[in-house]
Design a protein around this motif. Structure first.
Motif: not given
Ligand SMILES: Nc1ncnc2c1ncn2[C@@H]1O[C@H](COP(=O)(O)OP(=O)(O)OP(=O)(O)O)[C@@H](O)[C@H]1O
Ligand SMILES: [Mg+2]
Lengths: 220, 316
Positions: A42, A162-163
């Motif tokens: 991140s 992000d994910e």
């Protein structure tokens, strides 16, 4: 399109989240970032979005150097990015339409253009019939797809995710990944952070693996 | 598209986008306010009450100022004549005085007439009947021209010097005192207005601050997708303007209600003093001024609040 040159990031408090990371992602390329929890994935994306500044090295995104980018320019820089979060971050008080329209409104587009663009983006993620819904009325997978629609509605040159499949079951995850591949096929640069090693391995894209803030393997 | 083109397109597009956002907010902000009716109403009422107080004071002073002006114009000077001045001489003197430019009217009241009037007004008939002779001197009552401003001590001196005149009485001292008190009250109104405007500013600032806190998530999302600080500020400035506008209108309504409640008793008090109260109301111009001032003060309050709090909200 995205270039890290010996980038380190040390947070206040002394933790070094990234150590001497160097890599390059070309225009139109798609790649994954994986790594254990706390590896710095991140952090890497936050540097690309100009949310954080590197403590050493240089970050270059979309021909712009993030280091010491004047505060005034940051919003305009971010408009050229499409950002997808794990927890979708849709605004609960706004309808699907209003959520997706937000980046276009910020860009100052006319209501008619906004309407067309939002419909097109919703059509791409297959949720045109949900245009008047509120986020709570949608399933997790649907909410994630609305988040993607919001990220791509401004036709960004780069998508950073992000994910995006963190909370979704395997079938839905595959759908979401397919969406990203579609955007990549029309020339968008895509970088996806994912825990799901199995899913990542099944796709023909470069994988950047972070471990303790260091890049493990860099196939050039 | 090259970088240059995108900048050139940017200038016009940016202005258009700026205006579109305002247009959007003209429609959106009232809806946001109505969606939280109690909170909005409370803010409006607080603003209204804060503005009503100094405004009522102001209207009251305006009424009293009108009064003193009226009385000044109707003020009188009484020349008490020497007892040995004959009626003929006194009448001639009053003619002479009337010829002066400062004097609007001159009335000679002979001692007998004076006694009769006094008898009528005082209710002391029995006492007066016991008097052997009339103790009253002849009096000439003078009233000034309407635009005569220094109907006062200068003239008093001049007239005192006349051989026929024993004493000059000028009933202006109390009027001057009232005038001084009004000047003081006017200063008080300004002070009160300043203080209560500050209160409005703080109330609106605080309301906006809370509203910023409530919309923190939205602000973060807006900033992540490229919203400038100005874009983030704009809804809150619109909100502040609405607080000021509605609060100002409420204040005007409240003032009119208070005046309607107070007017009858004020009128009867005034009547007992033999004067009629005028201008005990808020004109359209004054109402517009209050609404305008309310908007300006609220905008300043909002601007301070957003300057203070929006910068701190940054995605992380
Ligand atoms: N704002 C911050 N201040 C201080 N330390 C931070 C901050 N953000 C992250 N860190 C630390 O930096 C390291 C990397 O964090 P990061 O969020 O990049 O990890 P991640 O790879 O995304 O992990 P996950 O898979 O759990 O999301 C962690 O050890 C974390 O504790
Ligand atoms: Mg993470």
């Amino acid at each position: 399109m995205i270039e890290f040159d010996q980038v380190s990031k040390r947070y206040h408090g002394g933790h070094e989240a990234l150590k001497n990371v160097t890599f390059r992602l070309d225009q139109g390329e798609m790649a994954f970032v994986t790594g254990h929890s706390g590896a710095g994935k991140s952090t890497m994306l936050r540097l690309m979005m100009a949310i954080e500044q590197p403590t050493a090295g240089q970050v270059r995104v979309n021909h712009r150097i993030i280091n010491r980018m004047p505060r005034r320019q940051v919003p305009f820089f971010r408009r050229e990015l499409g950002i997808v979060h794990q927890n979708h971050e849709l605004l609960p008080e706004k309808t699907v339409f209003e959520n997706i329209a937000l980046p276009l409104q910020i860009a100052g587009m006319s209501p008619r253009d906004i309407d067309n663009r939002v419909r097109a983006a919703l059509d791409k993620v297959g949720l045109l019939d949900k245009i008047k819904y509120y986020p709570v009325m949608l399933s997790g997978g649907e909410q994630q797809r609305i988040g993607i629609a919001r990220a791509v509605v401004n036709k960004p040159k780069i998508i950073l995710a992000d994910e995006p499949t963190g909370n979704l079951d395997p079938a839905l995850s595959r759908d979401i990944m397919d969406l990203f591949r579609q955007f990549n096929r029309v020339g968008t640069t895509v970088l996806v952070v994912s825990h799901d090693l199995g899913l990542v391995a099944r796709m023909p894209y470069r994988v950047l693996t972070l471990k303790q803030g260091q890049l493990k393997r860099v196939p050039v | 598209m090259t970088r240059n083109q995108s900048v050139a397109v940017g200038a016009n597009e940016r202005l258009a986008g700026w205006w579109r956002h305002h247009q959007f907010l003209f429609a959106q902000t009232p809806r946001d306010l109505i969606r939280k009716p109690i909170a909005s109403m409370l803010t409006w009422l607080v603003i209204a009450i804060a503005l009503t107080l100094p405004t009522l004071f102001y209207v009251g002073i305006k009424g009293l100022t009108g009064l003193t002006d009226g009385w000044h114009a109707g003020a009188q000077m009484s020349l008490f004549l020497q007892t040995d001045v004959s009626d003929e001489r006194a009448l001639a003197l009053s003619e002479e005085l009337l010829a002066r430019p400062e004097i609007a009217s001159a009335r000679y009241i002979a001692p007998d007439q004076g006694l009769a009037e006094f008898r009528q007004q005082s209710g002391l008939e029995a006492l007066l009947d016991n008097l052997d002779s009339n103790p009253l001197p002849g009096v000439i009552e003078l009233t000034p021209q309407r635009d005569q401003l220094d109907f006062g001590e200068g003239l008093q001196m001049t007239f005192s010097a006349l051989p026929e005149v024993a004493r000059v009485q000028l009933d202006l001292a109390w009027l001057e005192r009232l005038g001084e008190m009004l000047v003081f009250a006017q200063k008080l109104v300004w002070l009160l207005s300043a203080l209560l405007s500050l209160a409005v500013l703080l109330v609106v600032g605080n309301t906006i601050r809370m509203s910023i806190e409530q919309r923190r998530d939205e602000i973060l999302v807006v900033k992540v997708v490229g919203g400038t600080d100005a874009f983030v500020r704009r809804p809150f400035l619109h909100m502040g303007a609405w607080y000021g506008l509605i609060g100002g209108i409420f204040a005007c309504v409240m003032v009119q209600i208070c005046l309607a409640v107070l007017a009858p008793s004020l009128a009867s008090i005034a009547q007992s003093y033999g004067v009629t109260l005028t201008a005990l109301s808020l004109s359209i111009g004054e109402s517009l001024f209050i609404i305008f001032a309310s908007i300006v003060v609220s905008l300043v309050g909002s601007r301070l609040a957003v300057a203070r709090h929006i910068r701190d909200i940054e995605p992380s």
